[in-house]
Design an enzyme around this catalytic site. Structure first.
Site, short mmCIF file in Angstrom:
data_model
loop_
_atom_site.label_atom_id
_atom_site.label_comp_id
_atom_site.label_asym_id
_atom_site.label_seq_id
_atom_site.Cartn_x
_atom_site.Cartn_y
_atom_site.Cartn_z
N ASP A 61 0.85 -1.19 0.00
CA ASP A 61 0.00 0.00 0.00
C ASP A 61 0.89 1.24 0.00
OD1 ASP A 61 -1.89 1.95 0.34
OD2 ASP A 61 -2.78 1.10 2.15
N ASP A 69 -3.18 2.59 -5.87
CA ASP A 69 -2.06 2.65 -4.94
C ASP A 69 -1.85 1.37 -4.13
OD1 ASP A 69 -4.43 2.94 -3.59
OD2 ASP A 69 -3.77 4.58 -2.30
N GLU A 70 -2.53 0.29 -4.48
CA GLU A 70 -2.38 -0.96 -3.74
C GLU A 70 -2.24 -2.13 -4.71
OE1 GLU A 70 -5.15 -1.57 -0.46
OE2 GLU A 70 -5.86 0.49 -0.72
#
Length: 410
Positions: free
Chosen positions: A9, A105-106
């Protein structure tokens, strides 16, 4: 064989990227917003210092300023976030080809087959953390576990820039005492239902009789019970193994609250056009069903869905049913903060039963394609519906900023 899965993350991603372009903001309080010229704009992301002051995603600019008077706001730049996301995820490919994105974003990485090359799951996680820091001046938090759900949960436990390892030996100690809404996909509505029967922690959910929770929450209750007990076996999918697209949606938190039906029409018109363009782009056939989501000024959610009057790819058909659902279910006890439209249940092209309907549909489809081609060549402003001129900023937002991509059910 026990798997080793990482969930990575990127910490405070939007804010961290913006600080790369404005380094003077790095050590102060800052947040990224959809619109800073309108004081009702919404916080999309915040840096660690602002987070520690209590600034939260979804707050209005005014609310954030009250608790953090020194905060600086910057407008979002989604092209930048996509660019940096791609750079970081390219680094992940040096460790495995099993990478499944979970938003911009992960990502999950299955590194089971990489252990002999790079060491333990923790060693790989720590190496990636250090490389992201050195090569991109960004930080990540990493969860390491034997399934995707616990890996995701682990990445949330040490932020920013930390690694958490959850194993078959320690998961009850690390996971079961956590609040049940720390578990992936336990949202506000499910949390409220679980609390009504006395289930407040992940361990309490895990220890509940599976037949009881299935009766109470349906099939989804059984899935959550499986997650809580560490029995998730879902694979990390390669990009080339992504499942068939099952839905296409677009949603937006508006720069100002919507106050009447005309405002809603502006937003739904723009959202439905974007959804229709994507359905056409991905050659999905005709959608048979539609869903809408509404978040009011008090941040309460309403979701409704229905069958379309006939399978279609036309934005007008999506718009008509979206407005029908909205008017039947929203009572205007509050203003509207955000709206969403999703279409699904795609069918292959088929002949209409009445020739007049076929002719009318084909004419409208031809017109939509013509407009789409003109917009692609000359930009979205070349041709707009008259309703959009009542508030051009609402229409601009609905053209895709903050929207969701086509999704599949996993």
């Amino acid at each position: 064989m026990e798997r080793t899965i990482l969930h990575i993350d990127l910490n405070n991603f939007f804010a961290s990227v913006e600080c790369k372009y404005r380094p003077e903001l790095k050590d102060g309080y800052m947040a990224v917003c959809g619109s800073i010229e309108d004081r009702h704009g919404i916080v999309l992301a915040k840096n660690q210092k602002a987070k520690q002051m209590g600034v939260k995603t979804g707050m209005t600019i005014k609310e954030a300023e009250k608790i953090c008077p020194d905060i600086v706001f910057v407008e979002s730049h989604h092209d930048r976030y996509i660019e940096w996301s791609k750079k970081v995820k390219k680094l992940y490919t040096e460790y495995t080809d099993r990478i499944e994105s979970f938003g911009i974003d992960e990502a999950w990485l299955d590194v089971t087959d990489s252990l002999k090359l790079f060491g333990s799951g923790k060693a790989i996680a720590d190496e990636i953390r250090e490389r992201v820091k050195q090569e991109f001046d960004l930080t990540v938090s990493v969860g390491v576990s034997f399934n995707k759900v616990f890996a995701k949960l682990g990445s949330d436990l040490k932020k920013p820039d930390g690694t958490t390892v959850i194993t078959t030996v320690n998961y009850k100690k690390l996971v079961w005492n956590l609040p049940v809404d720390n578990l992936l996909f336990v949202g506000r509505a499910t949390l409220a239902k679980l609390k009504r029967v006395g289930i407040k922690t992940i361990g309490e959910l895990a220890k509940t009789d599976v037949d009881y929770i299935k009766d109470y929450l349906g099939k989804w209750g059984e899935t959550l019970w499986v997650y809580a007990n560490g029995k998730d076996e879902s694979p990390v999918l390669k990009e080339t193994e992504s499942e068939e697209i099952k839905s296409v949606g677009n949603s937006i938190t508006c720069y100002r609250d919507l106050t009447d039906e005309e405002d809603v029409k502006i937003m739904f018109s723009s959202l439905c056009e974007t959804v229709a363009e994507r359905v056409m782009k991905y050659n999905l056939g005709k959608a048979s069903s539609i869903g809408i989501s509404i978040r009011d000024g008090s941040l309460n959610w309403i979701t409704r869905q229905a069958k379309l009057n006939r399978p279609s790819v036309l934005s007008e058909d999506f718009f008509d049913k979206a407005m029908e659902l909205f008017k039947a279910n929203y009572r205007w006890e509050s203003t509207v903060r955000s709206l969403g439209v999703t279409v699904f249940d795609f069918k292959a092209e088929e002949q209409m039963s009445l020739s007049s309907q076929t002719e009318d549909y084909d004419k409208r489809l031809k017109l939509m394609k013509t407009v789409g081609n003109l917009r692609e060549k000359y930009g979205n402003d070349v041709m707009k519906r008259a309703i959009s001129y009542k508030d051009k900023r609402l229409t601009k937002e609905g053209e895709g900023h903050g929207s969701s991509l086509p999704t599949s059910h996993k």
